[in-house]
Design a protein around this motif. Structure first.
Motif, mmCIF file in Angstrom:
data_model
loop_
_atom_site.group_PDB
_atom_site.id
_atom_site.type_symbol
_atom_site.label_atom_id
_atom_site.label_comp_id
_atom_site.label_asym_id
_atom_site.label_seq_id
_atom_site.Cartn_x
_atom_site.Cartn_y
_atom_site.Cartn_z
ATOM 1 N N LYS A 139 41.715 41.586 32.208
ATOM 2 C CA LYS A 139 43.144 41.745 32.502
ATOM 3 C C LYS A 139 43.392 43.015 33.321
ATOM 4 O O LYS A 139 44.196 43.017 34.248
ATOM 5 C CB LYS A 139 43.959 41.763 31.204
ATOM 6 N N GLU A 140 42.651 44.088 32.997
ATOM 7 C CA GLU A 140 42.784 45.334 33.772
ATOM 8 C C GLU A 140 42.330 45.107 35.204
ATOM 9 O O GLU A 140 42.954 45.556 36.166
ATOM 10 C CB GLU A 140 41.940 46.458 33.130
ATOM 11 N N ASP A 141 41.215 44.373 35.348
ATOM 12 C CA ASP A 141 40.691 44.072 36.694
ATOM 13 C C ASP A 141 41.694 43.245 37.499
ATOM 14 O O ASP A 141 41.918 43.487 38.687
ATOM 15 C CB ASP A 141 39.368 43.304 36.593
ATOM 16 N N ALA A 142 42.293 42.251 36.827
ATOM 17 C CA ALA A 142 43.259 41.376 37.518
ATOM 18 C C ALA A 142 44.448 42.199 38.018
ATOM 19 O O ALA A 142 44.897 42.033 39.158
ATOM 20 C CB ALA A 142 43.715 40.267 36.571
ATOM 21 N N LYS A 143 44.929 43.111 37.173
ATOM 22 C CA LYS A 143 46.060 43.965 37.584
ATOM 23 C C LYS A 143 45.654 44.840 38.757
ATOM 24 O O LYS A 143 46.402 45.009 39.719
ATOM 25 C CB LYS A 143 46.482 44.861 36.409
ATOM 26 N N ALA A 144 44.432 45.386 38.685
ATOM 27 C CA ALA A 144 43.958 46.278 39.762
ATOM 28 C C ALA A 144 43.844 45.516 41.080
ATOM 29 O O ALA A 144 44.174 46.052 42.151
ATOM 30 C CB ALA A 144 42.609 46.883 39.363
ATOM 31 N N LEU A 145 43.373 44.264 41.028
ATOM 32 C CA LEU A 145 43.236 43.463 42.264
ATOM 33 C C LEU A 145 44.610 43.201 42.872
ATOM 34 O O LEU A 145 44.798 43.292 44.086
ATOM 35 C CB LEU A 145 42.517 42.138 41.970
ATOM 36 N N GLN A 146 45.580 42.882 42.011
ATOM 37 C CA GLN A 146 46.940 42.646 42.530
ATOM 38 C C GLN A 146 47.504 43.932 43.127
ATOM 39 O O GLN A 146 48.057 43.920 44.226
ATOM 40 C CB GLN A 146 47.853 42.127 41.411
ATOM 41 N N GLU A 147 47.345 45.058 42.412
ATOM 42 C CA GLU A 147 47.896 46.329 42.909
ATOM 43 C C GLU A 147 47.243 46.743 44.216
ATOM 44 O O GLU A 147 47.888 47.289 45.103
ATOM 45 C CB GLU A 147 47.712 47.434 41.863
ATOM 46 N N ALA A 148 45.951 46.433 44.359
ATOM 47 C CA ALA A 148 45.247 46.799 45.598
ATOM 48 C C ALA A 148 45.768 45.981 46.779
ATOM 49 O O ALA A 148 45.669 46.407 47.925
ATOM 50 C CB ALA A 148 43.753 46.568 45.423
#
Ligand code: KIV
Length: 274
Positions: A173-182
């Motif tokens: 979930k942290e990775d998914a958020k980071a990909l969206q934010e990037a």
């Protein structure tokens, strides 16, 4: 008729976002050559993935690791020549983006320049975020890929369902958020529990496309050869086969062999007269 067919001549990353926003599911399928891509596009698939699964289904390797950037460029160029409507996403192969962000950008630029594809896909989360950001600075759309990431198969050890344990689900979930934010325009979620995939899809604004991730995501992706039953010995739970081409094709070729042997083929109508 689907939103994409009705309103967009060509599907773009923007159209995929509109589909998510309006609740229309996204269809995605792999293709690796001209003839295959013509059929996939004509059938109305929204997004074609030139997947590094070409390493398995086209080249016969056990994993996706051996396929090279040059080989991905060969496959993607053929697909681009065939397609009128679908958005074409091309996998960056293993080793072409994990080293440093400059290398990642160089690989993505080669894909865009030499194939005419519309976007690239990369596997991984925060550990490759610098590379993703660098690719995005060049205006190249990036699709992420989390869950079972086949380029890391030797780290996982098996192709079983990922993120069943809480710690791994949290990291996903942290990775998914980071990909969206990037700035990724979408992510693929492979082989994770359906409840987790639904949660990620609801948490993110960008489309989440699942394979073995249940119905609660924004779209589905399958490998062409699996959908049409050419890989007849592969039976994962998530796969729905729409054809059994392995049997149809081997049956037809067997008949051809018999006809050649019996001199039934070619007959008079299939021969030229002087
Ligand atoms: O390479 C591929 O085909 C993929 C899909 C399985 C998502 O990455």
């Amino acid at each position: 008729m689907s939103l994409a067919k009705k309103e967009f001549k060509k599907v773009t990353t923007h159209s995929l976002q509109q589909m998510k926003d309006q609740g229309e599911k996204i269809s995605m399928l792999t293709a690796y050559d001209f003839t295959m891509a013509k059929m996939v596009d004509a059938a109305g698939v929204d997004c074609i993935l030139v997947g590094d699964s070409a390493s398995n289904v086209m080249a016969g390797h056990e994993t996706t690791l051996p396929i090279t950037l040059d080989q991905m460029i060969y496959h993607a160029s053929a697909v681009v020549r065939a397609v009128d409507r679908a958005l074409i996403v091309v996998d960056l192969p293993f080793g072409s983006y994990q080293g440093d962000s400059k290398g990642a950008l160089g690989s993505a630029i080669r894909i865009m320049k030499e194939t005419g594809g519309h976007a690239v896909k990369v596997e991984g989360g925060v550990e490759i975020i610098d590379g993703i950001k660098r690719i995005l600075t060049a205006g190249i759309p990036v699709m992420g890929h989390l869950g079972l990431t086949p380029q890391s198969i030797y780290k996982f050890g098996t192709y079983t369902v990922r993120a069943k344990e809480e710690a791994e689900a949290l990291k996903l979930k942290e990775d998914a958020k980071a990909l969206q934010e990037a700035g990724c325009f979408a992510i693929v979620l492979e082989k994770v529990p359906a409840s987790l995939a639904k949660e990620v899809s609801e948490m993110l604004d960008i489309p989440v496309i699942g394979i073995g991730a249940g119905p609660g995501v924004d779209g589905q992706v399958l490998v062409f050869h699996d959908l049409v039953g050419m890989t007849h010995e592969f039976h994962p739970r998530f796969l729905r086969r729409y054809l059994n081409l392995y049997e149809d094709i081997t049956g037809a070729i067997g008949k051809y062999v018999a006809d050649v042997k019996s001199v039934d083929f070619p007959n008079k109508d299939e021969s030229y007269t002087s």
